[in-house]
Design a protein around this motif. Structure first.
Motif, mmCIF file in Angstrom:
data_model
loop_
_atom_site.group_PDB
_atom_site.id
_atom_site.type_symbol
_atom_site.label_atom_id
_atom_site.label_comp_id
_atom_site.label_asym_id
_atom_site.label_seq_id
_atom_site.Cartn_x
_atom_site.Cartn_y
_atom_site.Cartn_z
ATOM 1 N N THR A 112 1.057 -1.011 0.119
ATOM 2 C CA THR A 112 -0.068 0.371 0.159
ATOM 3 C C THR A 112 0.890 1.057 -0.011
ATOM 4 N N GLU A 113 0.204 2.266 -0.630
ATOM 5 C CA GLU A 113 1.396 3.463 -0.471
ATOM 6 C C GLU A 113 1.541 4.183 0.762
ATOM 7 N N GLU A 114 0.621 3.724 2.028
ATOM 8 C CA GLU A 114 1.020 4.365 3.536
ATOM 9 C C GLU A 114 2.930 3.381 3.616
ATOM 10 N N GLN A 115 2.371 2.126 3.475
ATOM 11 C CA GLN A 115 3.769 0.941 3.963
ATOM 12 C C GLN A 115 4.906 0.451 2.708
ATOM 13 N N ARG A 116 4.572 1.391 1.929
ATOM 14 C CA ARG A 116 5.694 1.482 1.089
ATOM 15 C C ARG A 116 6.860 2.232 1.250
ATOM 16 N N PRO A 117 6.815 3.386 1.650
ATOM 17 C CA PRO A 117 8.443 3.954 2.480
ATOM 18 C C PRO A 117 8.915 3.274 3.305
ATOM 19 N N TYR A 118 8.482 1.786 4.475
ATOM 20 C CA TYR A 118 9.089 1.587 5.528
ATOM 21 C C TYR A 118 9.434 0.061 4.434
ATOM 22 N N LEU A 119 9.043 -0.800 3.213
ATOM 23 C CA LEU A 119 9.338 -1.023 2.535
ATOM 24 C C LEU A 119 10.798 -1.031 2.022
ATOM 25 N N VAL A 120 10.426 0.198 0.832
ATOM 26 C CA VAL A 120 11.319 0.794 0.604
ATOM 27 C C VAL A 120 13.381 0.212 1.517
ATOM 28 N N GLN A 121 12.542 1.692 2.828
ATOM 29 C CA GLN A 121 14.105 1.573 3.610
ATOM 30 C C GLN A 121 14.351 -0.026 4.683
ATOM 31 N N GLN A 122 13.930 -1.171 4.308
ATOM 32 C CA GLN A 122 14.137 -2.461 4.629
ATOM 33 C C GLN A 122 15.223 -2.908 3.803
ATOM 34 N N TYR A 123 15.116 -2.143 2.296
ATOM 35 C CA TYR A 123 16.089 -3.153 0.868
ATOM 36 C C TYR A 123 17.524 -1.710 1.224
ATOM 37 N N ALA A 124 16.676 -0.307 1.086
ATOM 38 C CA ALA A 124 18.037 0.734 1.135
ATOM 39 C C ALA A 124 18.905 0.496 2.532
ATOM 40 N N MET A 125 18.286 0.552 3.849
ATOM 41 C CA MET A 125 20.021 0.923 4.579
ATOM 42 C C MET A 125 21.152 0.363 4.267
ATOM 43 N N PRO A 126 20.842 -1.302 4.005
ATOM 44 C CA PRO A 126 21.381 -2.002 4.427
ATOM 45 C C PRO A 126 23.156 -1.456 2.917
ATOM 46 N N VAL A 127 22.397 -0.642 2.193
ATOM 47 C CA VAL A 127 23.459 0.617 1.547
ATOM 48 C C VAL A 127 23.610 1.594 2.263
ATOM 49 N N ARG A 128 22.953 2.335 2.570
ATOM 50 C CA ARG A 128 23.659 2.973 3.752
ATOM 51 C C ARG A 128 24.540 3.080 5.106
ATOM 52 N N ASN A 129 24.404 1.753 5.252
ATOM 53 C CA ASN A 129 25.353 1.074 6.112
ATOM 54 C C ASN A 129 26.719 1.115 5.494
ATOM 55 N N GLN A 130 26.316 -0.441 5.118
ATOM 56 C CA GLN A 130 27.255 -0.392 4.342
ATOM 57 C C GLN A 130 28.496 0.825 3.752
ATOM 58 N N TYR A 131 28.185 1.391 2.838
ATOM 59 C CA TYR A 131 28.992 2.757 2.431
ATOM 60 C C TYR A 131 29.227 3.676 3.572
ATOM 61 N N ARG A 132 28.833 3.726 4.645
ATOM 62 C CA ARG A 132 29.074 4.396 5.964
ATOM 63 C C ARG A 132 30.576 4.054 6.234
ATOM 64 N N VAL A 133 30.623 2.163 6.440
ATOM 65 C CA VAL A 133 31.464 1.595 7.094
ATOM 66 C C VAL A 133 32.756 2.086 5.908
ATOM 67 N N LYS A 134 32.817 1.710 4.641
ATOM 68 C CA LYS A 134 33.176 2.142 3.650
ATOM 69 C C LYS A 134 34.573 3.293 3.632
ATOM 70 N N ALA A 135 33.311 4.534 4.047
ATOM 71 C CA ALA A 135 33.926 5.696 3.940
ATOM 72 C C ALA A 135 34.322 6.389 5.831
ATOM 73 N N GLY A 136 34.700 5.308 6.290
ATOM 74 C CA GLY A 136 34.668 5.315 7.325
ATOM 75 C C GLY A 136 34.037 6.381 8.764
ATOM 76 N N LEU A 137 33.405 6.447 8.415
ATOM 77 C CA LEU A 137 31.716 7.813 8.902
ATOM 78 C C LEU A 137 31.218 6.101 10.537
ATOM 79 N N PRO A 138 30.642 7.223 11.284
ATOM 80 C CA PRO A 138 30.584 6.777 12.236
ATOM 81 C C PRO A 138 28.781 6.231 11.748
ATOM 82 N N LEU A 139 28.338 5.101 12.268
ATOM 83 C CA LEU A 139 27.696 4.442 12.231
ATOM 84 C C LEU A 139 26.611 5.091 12.790
#
Length: 387
Positions: free
Chosen positions: A360-387
């Protein structure tokens, strides 16, 4: 071993008795019948259940040890994995030393399949499978408890009200984990935090790490961790069969402040997690933690670096990140098309669109977040930035 009676897995001497109890359990036979013959289970369940029980007794008549039981059921596990995935890969398993018991601390996305995939990797590497920590909230039916304890699972008591009860349960759990690794020479699998990371943000709960130390307070924290041979494990699913249900739960929590599980919801999640399509799966065994960290928070950060850095990112993760409203401006994340080409990218785009359309439209942002969050986290690790 008496002090651990209430939580320990079954031992070899109990296997035959527990199997006989299972094969006479009407609820267990009913579950098998519905799984194997979904259309006939209703009208002909009374006839099919004794036939299934007879076949099970005959097939497992010679099984008298946990190892023999795991050898017998391994082909069924392999078949289930082959039907529900596009292949399983693993890395780092070659660093595991025969004869050493490890504490596998893993991210947690699926109730049953997370430890099952770790077992799969370890078993096929010719090493003993670990004992598995499982919450008592998932053992509501006696036959489920029997099945899990037969498969080297030990019980984590969660539904405790009083502070004193919780403290005693943690103390017992700590003692059992230390005893298993240091005395029995048996590895342990446990999740990095209580409950699945439904938002895709895999973080280690420092309280879990403090628990490991509770039963050995007279020893330095770093020394206890070093003696447990802690290995961070990153389990990556291309697609999560339960992603829609997780998005729904997160949206309801965000809008109402709470979420109440419906009766049988955990059972449904377990079944969907086992049989649902996962795409590709990767299990990355990290490097053994040396025990340099002097406190739990510092150790949690070290573990997170390995788990988040070892996560296998698939095209769908980059597709989700590109449409996420919380992109990190400090990061330079390439587009999916820059990393993946042709048929692989086209398949991912089609599958991702199908999942978006089912949400549903209301739930879609939470679906996107599930798959997007690992990208953010891994690229912060690669960049040496705090998590």
């Amino acid at each position: 071993m008496g002090e651990f009676e209430a939580i320990r897995p079954y031992d070899d001497a109990e296997v035959s008795t527990v199997l006989a109890r299972l094969f006479a359990d009407d609820a267990f036979l009913g579950t098998l019948t519905r799984y194997r013959f979904p259309k006939l289970a209703g009208p002909l369940g009374w006839l099919l259940k004794p036939v299934i029980a007879h076949r099970l007794r005959r097939e497992f008549a010679s099984i008298d040890s946990v190892a023999a039981l795991q050898d017998r059921i391994e082909p069924y596990v392999d078949n289930t994995i082959e039907r529900a995935t596009d292949g399983v890969t693993y890395s780092g398993v070659e660093r595991l030393k025969p004869g050493t018991a490890y504490l596998f601390l893993a991210n947690h996305r699926d109730i049953v399949m997370d430890p099952a995939f770790v077992n799969y990797a370890v078993y096929h590497a010719g090493l003993p499978t670990p004992r598995i920590a499982i919450g008592d909230n998932l053992l509501q039916k006696p036959f489920v408890s029997d099945l899990m304890r037969l498969n080297k699972s030990f019980i984590v008591h969660r539904n405790l009200a009083g502070r004193r009860e919780k403290l005693a349960a943690f103390q017992l759990l700590s003692a059992y984990i230390n005893h298993s690794i240091r005395e029995d020479g048996q590895s342990i699998w446990i999740a990095q935090a209580e409950g699945r990371a439904k938002d895709g943000d895999d973080r280690t709960d420092s309280a879990i790490l403090k628990m490991f130390h509770m039963s050995r307070k007279d020893e330095p924290f770093a020394e206890v961790i070093r003696n447990l041979h802690l290995i961070p494990v990153s389990i990556s699913y291309e697609y999560d069969p339960c992603d829609q249900a997780k998005a729904r739960e997160l949206q309801i929590r965000a809008s109402t402040g709470s979420y109440a599980k419906a009766p049988g919801e955990d059972d449904a999640s377990i079944a969907l997690g086992i049989t649902g399509y996962k795409g590709r799966v990767h299990i990355a065994f990290g490097s053994e933690i040396g025990g340099a960290s002097e406190d739990a928070k510092q150790l949690a950060q070290e573990i997170d670096q390995q788990i988040l850095g070892g996560y296998r990112l698939f095209p769908v993760h980059y597709l989700a990140y590109a449409m996420w409203g919380k992109q990190d401006p400090e990061l330079r994340v390439p587009a999916a098309a820059d990393l993946f080409r042709g048929e692989e990218l086209a398949r991912a785009q089609a599958e991702w669109q199908k999942r978006l359309d089912a949400c549903t439209e209301e739930q879609r942002p939470y679906l996107v977040q599930q798959y997007a969050m690992p990208v953010r986290n891994q690229y912060r690790v690669k960049a040496g930035l705090p998590l």
